[in-house]
Scaffold this active site. Sequence first.
Site, PDB file in Angstrom:
ATOM      1  N   CYS A   2       0.827  -1.230   0.000  1.00 58.47           N
ATOM      2  CA  CYS A   2       0.000   0.000   0.000  1.00 58.47           C
ATOM      3  C   CYS A   2       0.854   1.269   0.000  1.00 58.47           C
ATOM      4  O   CYS A   2       2.058   1.222   0.193  1.00 58.47           O
ATOM      5  CB  CYS A   2      -0.885   0.066   1.236  1.00 58.47           C
ATOM      6  SG  CYS A   2      -1.842  -1.404   1.559  1.00 58.47           S
TER       7      CYS A   2
HETATM    8  N1  GLN Z   1      -1.011  -6.746   3.997  1.00 63.92           N
HETATM    9  C1  GLN Z   1      -1.967  -5.676   3.945  1.00 63.92           C
HETATM   10  C2  GLN Z   1      -3.189  -6.005   3.121  1.00 63.92           C
HETATM   11  O1  GLN Z   1      -3.336  -7.064   2.605  1.00 63.92           O
HETATM   12  C3  GLN Z   1      -1.330  -4.403   3.453  1.00 63.92           C
HETATM   13  C4  GLN Z   1      -0.893  -4.563   2.077  1.00 63.92           C
HETATM   14  C5  GLN Z   1      -0.147  -3.422   1.588  1.00 63.92           C
HETATM   15  O2  GLN Z   1       0.674  -2.802   2.228  1.00 63.92           O
HETATM   16  N2  GLN Z   1      -0.380  -3.227   0.365  1.00 63.92           N
HETATM   17  O3  GLN Z   1      -4.023  -5.181   2.983  1.00 63.92           O
END
Ligand code: GLN
Length: 232
Positions: A2
């Site tokens: 993210c």
């Molecule tokens: N692991 C988290 C999720 O699945 C955050 C993923 C991320 O940082 N993109 O939402």
Amino acid sequence: MCRHLGWLGRETSASALVLDPPHGLRVQSYAPRRQKHGLMNADGWGVGFFDGATPRRWRSASPLWGDVSFESVAPALRSHCVVAAVRSATVGMPIEASATAPFTDGQWLLSHNGVVDRDALPSVSAAESICDSALLAALIFDRGLDALGETIVEVGAEDPDARLNIMAANGSRLLATTWGDTLSILRRDDGVVLASEPYDDQPGWQDVPDRHLVEVTAEHVTLTELNSTKGH
Ligand code: GLN
């Protein structure tokens, strides 16, 4: 994974922070520039802000770039403290608004950019979703945000492959960690931005080194190294 952003300063609008900048979270939802893991962030978004001392959130499991309702309302959403994120779901995690940052305990807003093995986390009292980030948020809330650095070092020791970039705010403090992904600081005349990546190409953005804790208050910005051998 993210991308996230935090703001502490004078009141400003959600659109000024998230939608208007040339490389803000809206653009980062389909064309991030510094993302090391994942290509785009199409699995949802969340904008959290403080209304006085009360955290409020608008979250969605759809891409930010297509949300015409948020685009219409965002100029009127004004706050001095904001935590916002766009999501690229980790494989196997549910795609639903409740798995989308920011998470809250009623006092703090918290976003996790990264991944953690859920089996490496101690059990927690309540989580908003079975998503790894929601479980990690619940653990951090349980331990208290004053122990954020210690909690990240502990989780990082249990899961050496974890990436643990956190963004959290309670209206008067903005905290962030770097543990495996990027983070930049922009000190503006009217406040401080912490962001996974710069939202524009103006001078002034500073990269935060990996494995650091950043604390922003009205008075100061402090960077502290997270020392995994000393555990603080
Ligand atoms: N692991 C988290 C999720 O699945 C955050 C993923 C991320 O940082 N993109 O939402």
